[in-house]
Design a protein around this motif. Structure first.
Motif, PDB file in Angstrom:
ATOM      1  N   MET A   1       4.004  52.209  51.538  1.00 29.73           N
ATOM      2  CA  MET A   1       3.614  52.789  53.227  1.00 29.73           C
ATOM      3  C   MET A   1       3.193  51.619  53.399  1.00 29.73           C
ATOM      4  O   MET A   1       2.462  50.355  53.644  1.00 29.73           O
ATOM      5  N   LYS A   2       3.972  51.769  54.719  1.00 26.73           N
ATOM      6  CA  LYS A   2       3.272  51.063  56.301  1.00 26.73           C
ATOM      7  C   LYS A   2       2.359  51.793  57.310  1.00 26.73           C
ATOM      8  O   LYS A   2       3.140  52.431  57.843  1.00 26.73           O
ATOM      9  N   PHE A   3       1.574  51.129  57.644  1.00 23.41           N
ATOM     10  CA  PHE A   3       0.342  51.657  58.905  1.00 23.41           C
ATOM     11  C   PHE A   3       0.552  50.530  60.376  1.00 23.41           C
ATOM     12  O   PHE A   3       0.571  49.451  60.171  1.00 23.41           O
ATOM     13  N   GLU A   4       0.986  51.066  61.684  1.00 20.58           N
ATOM     14  CA  GLU A   4       0.870  50.476  62.724  1.00 20.58           C
ATOM     15  C   GLU A   4       0.286  50.787  63.752  1.00 20.58           C
ATOM     16  O   GLU A   4       0.028  52.052  64.129  1.00 20.58           O
ATOM     17  N   PHE A  37     -14.885  45.370  61.769  1.00 17.27           N
ATOM     18  CA  PHE A  37     -14.260  46.850  62.161  1.00 17.27           C
ATOM     19  C   PHE A  37     -13.657  47.395  60.879  1.00 17.27           C
ATOM     20  O   PHE A  37     -12.972  46.677  60.667  1.00 17.27           O
ATOM     21  N   THR A  38     -13.564  48.396  61.153  1.00 22.64           N
ATOM     22  CA  THR A  38     -13.175  48.919  59.460  1.00 22.64           C
ATOM     23  C   THR A  38     -11.400  49.909  60.433  1.00 22.64           C
ATOM     24  O   THR A  38     -11.670  50.700  61.403  1.00 22.64           O
ATOM     25  N   PHE A  39     -10.004  49.664  60.196  1.00 25.68           N
ATOM     26  CA  PHE A  39      -8.901  50.702  60.769  1.00 25.68           C
ATOM     27  C   PHE A  39      -9.046  51.692  59.501  1.00 25.68           C
ATOM     28  O   PHE A  39      -8.544  51.280  58.340  1.00 25.68           O
ATOM     29  N   LYS A  40      -8.632  52.566  59.775  1.00 29.19           N
ATOM     30  CA  LYS A  40      -8.593  54.082  58.736  1.00 29.19           C
ATOM     31  C   LYS A  40      -6.823  55.042  59.017  1.00 29.19           C
ATOM     32  O   LYS A  40      -6.857  54.743  60.244  1.00 29.19           O
ATOM     33  N   PHE A  41      -6.547  54.998  58.066  1.00 35.28           N
ATOM     34  CA  PHE A  41      -5.230  55.377  58.262  1.00 35.28           C
ATOM     35  C   PHE A  41      -4.982  56.686  57.247  1.00 35.28           C
ATOM     36  O   PHE A  41      -4.808  56.504  56.204  1.00 35.28           O
ATOM     37  N   ARG A  42      -4.428  57.245  57.937  1.00 38.41           N
ATOM     38  CA  ARG A  42      -4.345  58.940  56.735  1.00 38.41           C
ATOM     39  C   ARG A  42      -3.467  60.042  57.225  1.00 38.41           C
ATOM     40  O   ARG A  42      -3.643  60.885  57.964  1.00 38.41           O
ATOM     41  N   VAL A  48      -0.043  61.161  61.226  1.00 37.56           N
ATOM     42  CA  VAL A  48      -1.313  60.159  60.261  1.00 37.56           C
ATOM     43  C   VAL A  48      -2.071  60.059  61.657  1.00 37.56           C
ATOM     44  O   VAL A  48      -2.219  59.945  62.723  1.00 37.56           O
ATOM     45  N   VAL A  49      -3.321  60.354  60.569  1.00 35.77           N
ATOM     46  CA  VAL A  49      -4.920  60.091  61.856  1.00 35.77           C
ATOM     47  C   VAL A  49      -5.094  58.482  61.619  1.00 35.77           C
ATOM     48  O   VAL A  49      -4.967  57.928  61.084  1.00 35.77           O
ATOM     49  N   LYS A  50      -5.316  58.306  62.739  1.00 36.34           N
ATOM     50  CA  LYS A  50      -5.656  56.178  63.057  1.00 36.34           C
ATOM     51  C   LYS A  50      -7.349  56.810  64.198  1.00 36.34           C
ATOM     52  O   LYS A  50      -7.505  56.921  64.704  1.00 36.34           O
ATOM     53  N   ILE A  51      -8.071  56.418  63.242  1.00 38.58           N
ATOM     54  CA  ILE A  51      -9.263  55.738  62.853  1.00 38.58           C
ATOM     55  C   ILE A  51      -9.564  54.287  63.553  1.00 38.58           C
ATOM     56  O   ILE A  51      -9.637  53.767  61.947  1.00 38.58           O
ATOM     57  N   VAL A  52     -10.389  53.663  64.063  1.00 38.99           N
ATOM     58  CA  VAL A  52     -11.002  52.251  64.591  1.00 38.99           C
ATOM     59  C   VAL A  52     -12.796  52.840  64.069  1.00 38.99           C
ATOM     60  O   VAL A  52     -13.261  53.258  64.811  1.00 38.99           O
ATOM     61  N   GLN A  53     -14.256  52.207  63.038  1.00 40.96           N
ATOM     62  CA  GLN A  53     -14.182  52.108  63.089  1.00 40.96           C
ATOM     63  C   GLN A  53     -15.434  51.080  63.170  1.00 40.96           C
ATOM     64  O   GLN A  53     -14.825  49.845  62.390  1.00 40.96           O
TER      65      GLN A  53
END
Length: 69
Positions: A1-4, A37-42, A48-53
């Motif tokens: 799976m690829k997230f961009e 930073f942590t990149f979260k992809f759900r 797709v939920v995309k959150i940067v923390q």
């Protein structure tokens, strides 16, 4: 799976990072300021939920485009 991230999302991250308060030097690790930073992809059934923390204080930027769901 690829997230961009698209170009607009990257620009939002850059602007958000500039607006955050500085991290005190004593809290920086060996990677420095730009790697705190942590990149979260759900993936969901709708999109797709995309959150940067930010790891230091938990500040979050939600990049999810709910209008396309």
């Amino acid at each position: 799976m690829k997230f961009e991230l698209n170009k607009d999302e990257v620009m939002k991250i850059i602007q958000w990072k500039k607006a955050l308060p500085e991290i005190p030097d004593e809290f920086l690790d060996v990677f420095g300021k730009d790697f705190q930073f942590t990149f979260k992809f759900r993936p969901t059934g709708l999109g797709v939920v995309k959150i940067v923390q930010r790891d230091y204080d938990g500040a979050e930027l939600n990049l999810t485009d709910y209008s396309n769901w």
